[in-house]
Design a protein around this motif. Sequence first.
Motif, short mmCIF file in Angstrom:
data_model
loop_
_atom_site.label_atom_id
_atom_site.label_comp_id
_atom_site.label_asym_id
_atom_site.label_seq_id
_atom_site.Cartn_x
_atom_site.Cartn_y
_atom_site.Cartn_z
N ASP A 544 0.91 -1.04 0.28
CA ASP A 544 -0.14 -0.04 -0.31
C ASP A 544 0.87 1.12 -0.06
O ASP A 544 1.00 2.41 -0.62
N LEU A 545 1.69 1.45 0.80
CA LEU A 545 2.69 2.54 0.48
C LEU A 545 3.69 2.59 -0.23
O LEU A 545 3.73 3.38 -0.85
N THR A 546 3.95 1.47 -1.27
CA THR A 546 4.63 1.76 -2.51
C THR A 546 3.57 2.90 -3.62
O THR A 546 4.24 3.77 -3.97
N MET A 547 2.51 2.28 -3.61
CA MET A 547 1.41 2.55 -4.32
C MET A 547 0.87 4.07 -4.10
O MET A 547 0.93 5.12 -4.61
N ASN A 548 1.05 4.52 -2.34
CA ASN A 548 0.20 6.20 -1.81
C ASN A 548 1.12 5.95 -0.75
O ASN A 548 0.93 5.77 0.35
N PRO A 549 2.69 7.31 -1.44
CA PRO A 549 3.50 7.08 -0.55
C PRO A 549 2.68 8.21 1.16
O PRO A 549 3.19 8.82 2.11
N ASN A 550 1.81 8.74 0.28
CA ASN A 550 0.55 9.92 1.13
C ASN A 550 0.65 8.82 2.50
O ASN A 550 -0.48 9.45 3.10
N LEU A 551 0.70 7.83 2.75
CA LEU A 551 -0.37 7.12 3.69
C LEU A 551 0.67 7.07 4.68
O LEU A 551 0.66 6.73 6.11
N LEU A 552 2.17 7.78 4.30
CA LEU A 552 2.98 7.81 5.58
C LEU A 552 2.91 9.33 6.35
O LEU A 552 3.53 9.67 7.23
#
Length: 565
Positions: A544-552
């Motif tokens: 999920d983080l790879t697809m959407n870095p905004n999750l961090l």
Amino acid sequence: MKIIKEIKNTIKGLAFAVLVISFLSSCEDFLNRPTEDNYTVDSFYKTDQQCFQAVNPVYNSPWYDFQRGFFKVGEVLSGNYYWGSSPYLTFTINSTDADLVNMSASLWSVNGYCNSILENIDMKAGPAVSEATKKTVKGEALVWKAMAYFYLVRTFGAVPIVHSNSAMIAEGNYNNVYKATIPNVYDYIIMTLEKAIEWLPEKNQPGRIDKYSAYGLLSKVYLTKSGYGMEGSRRQEDLDKAALYASKVIEESGRSLLPVYSDIFRLKNNFSEESLIAWHWVVSNQWTSQNSLQSDLGIQGFDEYGATWGGYNGPSVDLQDAFSENALSLTRNNVDDRRKATMMMYGDKYDYFWVDKGGFDYTEFAVNSMEYQSAVGANEVKHLVGNDNDHVIGTGTHMARMATSLSTHLLRLADVYLIYAEAVLGNSSSTSDPKALKAFNDVRKRSVKGYEPKSSITWDDIWKERRLELACEGDRWYDYVRWHYYEPQKAIAELKAQRRSYYVGLGTYYKSGNFDPTVTYYDQNPNIPNITDAHFQLPFPDTDLTMNPNLLKDPVEFDFGSISY
């Protein structure tokens, strides 16, 4: 399912699920099933029956990959279940954990599937479809959507709100979305359930979600939400709403507790009135439509398929303590019927397992006929069917390897009773409210022999009762999460004090019948997990983080003015 795997690999997590809806034939359902390969979405949704067929798969298939996460998070992480060297036992879960990855993908899949049902009913339902059917089907989808978000926010904390997958994909920003705040997510769940309540009938077909299913879930959401952002107490307005919605289920639904606790978890009661929301699995030629938990939790050799490998794990020593049981004794206290319906121990016999063989004798099978497997002196009972003959007795159909049709109950009436009692108690030290006492006592008296109803109850009474009533049903960790919201150090302290480890020498003791404390004993150097506040939000999967870095990144306030149902 090749197409779904390809979708997962390309737009993992937040966006992939929207594409699943074009392939309704890939998800067989628990009631009527669409005829495979005979239609497209444009030619579907033309009759009431087709609209119900469209929502049926969300009662099972999209949830399939959540099954292990459901149990490991709910029961192993909470200290209710011993699972060897599992990172869920030791609080060492990382972002590459396969069960966590599958759990996240499954929950986003459910959300996407439900969003698609809502859009298709609105855009493609033909003139022959009644308004009542449209509302009922959309209401069912909304409750499942709310349930997915309820798991997401309690597991990961702040998460994105994906109101429309198709709109997000059309805008091309599905890998650029930000997390909404935790209060935003709870508001979204409440908004979703309120609309579901508006649309759903008071009584639906057996096994299907109705208005009182939504009321019950809404009461649980408010009870959970009541402690978020608080210190030492809970918001009274949220507690009042939790009590209000729970009381609607208790007083208006016409539902009642099953007289015999163990009957709840038998195939014949898949659609019982005690079950408000459940995954309804079915053995079919479609992988993901079935319940596979017996394989993970059943003792080796429990079925004919060689597909049970859970014998070396089992309900924890700490959970046995809660039931006043002791695996270092050859006699059972049998005071609380829920113990035997939850965990099998030395001396237990079951007339509903292996019926064609005269019943299942745990001691004869697990101790006398083989090397004893359990490291804790107990094995799982809930989520088990038995052998194929037991399955035929319960459903009239055969089971298969790693596949049963046993429903998984996610919200039961007894849970709502205890929610009501806790919400009425609120921030008080005790309550003697007659309705709260009745709800608590009704749950307890069903299972406890010689039970004397209480005239006053405390938070500790309800907290323990929730554990005993709902043990091994995937719920306990989420009770700790909501407790941690407002009393974090107390929640952490209780988890650290648990007996989460194993016994040495149980097999020797059980086979000989002679107890020697130098040979058989509880782990003398148990690992005490270094639990911190951070452990109450599990990490987002790397995929999920790879697809959407905004999750961090930090969450942002969600614009509710931009959406509606």
